[in-house]
Scaffold this motif. Structure first.
Motif, mmCIF file in Angstrom:
data_model
loop_
_atom_site.group_PDB
_atom_site.id
_atom_site.type_symbol
_atom_site.label_atom_id
_atom_site.label_comp_id
_atom_site.label_asym_id
_atom_site.label_seq_id
_atom_site.Cartn_x
_atom_site.Cartn_y
_atom_site.Cartn_z
ATOM 1 N N ASP A 44 32.336 48.980 -65.145
ATOM 2 C CA ASP A 44 31.220 48.119 -64.255
ATOM 3 C C ASP A 44 30.547 48.814 -63.402
ATOM 4 O OD1 ASP A 44 32.044 45.746 -66.138
ATOM 5 O OD2 ASP A 44 33.739 45.173 -64.601
ATOM 6 N N ARG A 45 29.330 48.138 -63.045
ATOM 7 C CA ARG A 45 28.781 48.513 -61.616
ATOM 8 C C ARG A 45 29.591 48.753 -60.624
ATOM 9 N NH1 ARG A 45 22.709 48.973 -63.295
ATOM 10 N NH2 ARG A 45 22.960 47.898 -65.241
ATOM 11 N N GLY A 46 29.696 49.759 -59.979
ATOM 12 C CA GLY A 46 30.199 49.815 -58.437
ATOM 13 C C GLY A 46 31.708 50.111 -58.855
ATOM 14 N N GLU A 47 32.033 50.628 -59.925
ATOM 15 C CA GLU A 47 33.305 50.662 -60.332
ATOM 16 C C GLU A 47 33.926 52.326 -60.498
ATOM 17 O OE1 GLU A 47 36.741 48.408 -63.138
ATOM 18 O OE2 GLU A 47 34.905 48.877 -63.997
ATOM 19 N N VAL A 48 34.772 52.661 -60.099
ATOM 20 C CA VAL A 48 35.551 53.806 -60.635
ATOM 21 C C VAL A 48 36.450 53.856 -61.463
ATOM 22 C CG1 VAL A 48 36.279 56.281 -59.629
ATOM 23 C CG2 VAL A 48 34.743 54.608 -58.119
ATOM 24 N N VAL A 49 36.374 54.128 -62.672
ATOM 25 C CA VAL A 49 37.326 54.328 -63.819
ATOM 26 C C VAL A 49 37.785 55.723 -64.163
ATOM 27 C CG1 VAL A 49 37.719 53.759 -66.233
ATOM 28 C CG2 VAL A 49 36.403 52.280 -64.735
ATOM 29 N N GLY A 50 38.892 55.954 -64.073
ATOM 30 C CA GLY A 50 39.648 57.168 -64.544
ATOM 31 C C GLY A 50 40.105 57.454 -66.092
ATOM 32 N N LEU A 51 39.647 58.490 -66.578
ATOM 33 C CA LEU A 51 40.053 58.837 -67.865
ATOM 34 C C LEU A 51 41.163 59.852 -68.060
ATOM 35 C CD1 LEU A 51 39.010 57.751 -70.629
ATOM 36 C CD2 LEU A 51 37.423 59.896 -70.605
ATOM 37 N N LEU A 52 42.419 59.409 -68.406
ATOM 38 C CA LEU A 52 43.391 60.301 -68.428
ATOM 39 C C LEU A 52 44.099 60.481 -69.627
ATOM 40 C CD1 LEU A 52 45.366 58.739 -65.257
ATOM 41 C CD2 LEU A 52 44.107 60.738 -65.364
ATOM 42 N N GLY A 53 45.000 61.636 -69.766
ATOM 43 C CA GLY A 53 45.517 61.908 -70.890
ATOM 44 C C GLY A 53 45.792 63.443 -71.021
ATOM 45 N N PRO A 54 46.721 63.822 -71.871
ATOM 46 C CA PRO A 54 46.953 65.250 -72.033
ATOM 47 C C PRO A 54 45.909 65.938 -72.665
ATOM 48 C CG PRO A 54 48.221 63.920 -74.040
ATOM 49 C CD PRO A 54 47.405 62.893 -72.743
ATOM 50 N N ASN A 55 46.179 67.334 -72.798
ATOM 51 C CA ASN A 55 45.189 68.154 -73.363
ATOM 52 C C ASN A 55 44.880 67.652 -74.932
ATOM 53 O OD1 ASN A 55 44.569 69.596 -71.028
ATOM 54 N ND2 ASN A 55 46.134 71.174 -71.605
ATOM 55 N N GLY A 56 43.646 67.602 -75.517
ATOM 56 C CA GLY A 56 43.682 67.374 -76.789
ATOM 57 C C GLY A 56 43.789 65.745 -76.939
ATOM 58 N N ALA A 57 43.711 65.038 -75.958
ATOM 59 C CA ALA A 57 43.754 63.696 -76.215
ATOM 60 C C ALA A 57 42.477 62.932 -76.688
ATOM 61 C CB ALA A 57 44.256 62.815 -74.822
ATOM 62 N N GLY A 58 41.344 63.734 -76.475
ATOM 63 C CA GLY A 58 39.990 63.245 -76.862
ATOM 64 C C GLY A 58 38.941 62.899 -75.633
ATOM 65 N N LYS A 59 39.347 63.258 -74.349
ATOM 66 C CA LYS A 59 38.532 62.480 -73.447
ATOM 67 C C LYS A 59 37.354 63.313 -73.342
ATOM 68 C CE LYS A 59 41.425 64.251 -70.440
ATOM 69 N NZ LYS A 59 42.538 64.842 -71.422
ATOM 70 N N GLU A 211 44.631 58.368 -58.622
ATOM 71 C CA GLU A 211 45.079 57.425 -58.330
ATOM 72 C C GLU A 211 44.687 56.789 -56.739
ATOM 73 O OE1 GLU A 211 50.033 55.999 -57.402
ATOM 74 O OE2 GLU A 211 49.311 58.010 -57.832
ATOM 75 N N ARG A 212 43.998 57.752 -56.036
ATOM 76 C CA ARG A 212 43.418 57.345 -54.831
ATOM 77 C C ARG A 212 42.088 56.821 -55.004
ATOM 78 N NH1 ARG A 212 44.662 62.298 -50.577
ATOM 79 N NH2 ARG A 212 47.052 62.492 -50.942
ATOM 80 N N VAL A 213 41.517 57.057 -55.756
ATOM 81 C CA VAL A 213 40.062 56.466 -55.897
ATOM 82 C C VAL A 213 39.641 55.545 -56.872
ATOM 83 C CG1 VAL A 213 39.062 58.588 -54.593
ATOM 84 C CG2 VAL A 213 38.945 58.591 -57.342
ATOM 85 N N CYS A 214 40.268 55.497 -57.924
ATOM 86 C CA CYS A 214 39.870 54.747 -59.293
ATOM 87 C C CYS A 214 40.547 53.256 -59.183
ATOM 88 C CB CYS A 214 40.748 55.379 -60.264
ATOM 89 S SG CYS A 214 39.800 56.784 -60.843
ATOM 90 N N ASP A 215 39.487 52.377 -59.491
ATOM 91 C CA ASP A 215 39.863 51.037 -59.706
ATOM 92 C C ASP A 215 40.701 50.532 -60.846
ATOM 93 O OD1 ASP A 215 38.229 50.087 -57.224
ATOM 94 O OD2 ASP A 215 36.795 50.873 -58.673
ATOM 95 N N ARG A 216 40.291 51.506 -61.921
ATOM 96 C CA ARG A 216 41.078 51.046 -63.052
ATOM 97 C C ARG A 216 41.165 52.349 -63.659
ATOM 98 N NH1 ARG A 216 38.818 48.708 -67.560
ATOM 99 N NH2 ARG A 216 36.649 49.122 -66.728
#
Length: 314
Positions: A44-59, A211-216
């Motif tokens: 969403d607008r004004g939202e910080v979303v983190g994309l996590l996963g191990p190497n090779g996860a497709g990020k 963990e410090r900056v992401c909303d989701r």
């Protein structure tokens, strides 16, 4: 007829703004390897979303499909309410790739000048200098990029992503080459972007920063969404940490009745809710246990990530 057009325009004006990123059913296969499999999420607008996963996860593959750098085999992508295939949608997106290289014979200011021209957005020279200042390169604007350290080049990459006034910023490992001070600067920058209603999609292996900056957070594993939600939703499990002495078997059984128990010397960690603390402490004292300390806590994002990934592997 004029009245109908005015009514339609008013209806559009009253609609909520479209999400900065919306994707549904993204799939990508490289020969026999499925890199991304039915991935859907939004930012969403004004939202910080983190994309996590191990190497090779497709990020990174997922990010490239969002930005039109890789063509998906299936699925849909909207950027700022428009199909990602439209150039007009991508002009309002700032991007820092994981691997990048700028012409070493150019100065930092010339690199920004080049990317402003490529973006087609009119950005005054003073504003470009201010962008270099945001990333800590104000005094290196006229130095050639070839003399920059890897961390300084990463700061320059952040400036390139921000200089054309984006409404969406996509960052792929933006702090991998930065020292702790640089990571703190990026963290402050992301919080400032959120206050300006700029959306941020952040791919990073530095889970503490996420963990410090992401909303989701969206967690990918083997090309699929393994989990997604707010930090409160993902980290809902609580723990009780106790330092105990003279612990009989009956006391350990009492703690185990609440949830899994781990022990490290005289320190015990119990998966239990905060509401269970008074009754647990009273029962332990009744069993002759000496309670030296009680500390309620919550699992970290790293612990939750490992739980999810191990559960998927099982």
């Amino acid at each position: 007829m004029t009245g109908s057009l005015e009514a339609a325009a008013q209806l559009v004006a009253e609609l909520p703004p479209a999400a900065a990123v919306w994707c549904s059913g993204l799939r990508k296969r490289y020969r026999r390897q499925i890199a991304v499999d039915d991935v859907s999420f939004s930012v969403d607008r004004g939202e910080v979303v983190g994309l996590l996963g191990p190497n090779g996860a497709g990020k990174t593959t997922c990010i490239k499909m969002l930005l039109g750098l890789v063509r998906p085999d299936a699925g849909e992508v909207l950027l700022l309410g428009r199909p990602a295939t439209e150039p007009a949608a991508r002009t309002r997106v700032g991007y820092l790739p994981e691997l990048f290289r700028y012409q070493p014979w150019l100065t930092a200011a010339e690199v920004l000048d080049l990317h402003v021209k490529l973006s087609g957005v009119a950005v005054p020279a003073g504003e470009r200098r201010e962008t270099l200042g945001l990333v800590g390169l104000a005094d290196r604007a006229d130095d050639r990029v070839g003399a920059f350290s890897k961390g300084m080049q990463q700061r320059l990459g952040l400036a390139v992503a921000l200089v054309a006034r984006p409404e969406l910023v996509v960052l792929d490992e933006p702090t991998s080459a930065l020292d702790p001070l640089g990571r703190a600067d990026v963290r402050d920058l992301l919080l400032a972007l959120r206050q300006r209603d700029v959306a941020v999609l952040l791919n990073s292996h530095l889970i503490g920063e996420v963990e410090r900056v992401c909303d989701r957070v969206v967690i990918l594993d083997r090309g699929k969404v393994a989990a997604a939600g707010t930090l409160a939703e993902l980290l809902g499990r609580t723990e009780i940490r106790l330092r105990l002495a003279s612990v009989p078997d009956a006391a350990e059984a009492r703690m185990a009745a609440l949830g899994p128990v781990t022990r490290d010397g005289d320190a015990f960690t119990v998966d239990a809710s905060l509401e269970a603390i008074p009754d647990l402490v009273a029962d332990l004292v009744g069993l002759g246990v000496r309670v030296h300390a009680v500390e309620p806590g919550r699992i970290s994002l790293e612990e939750r990530l490992l739980d999810i990934l191990r559960g998927d592997q099982e």
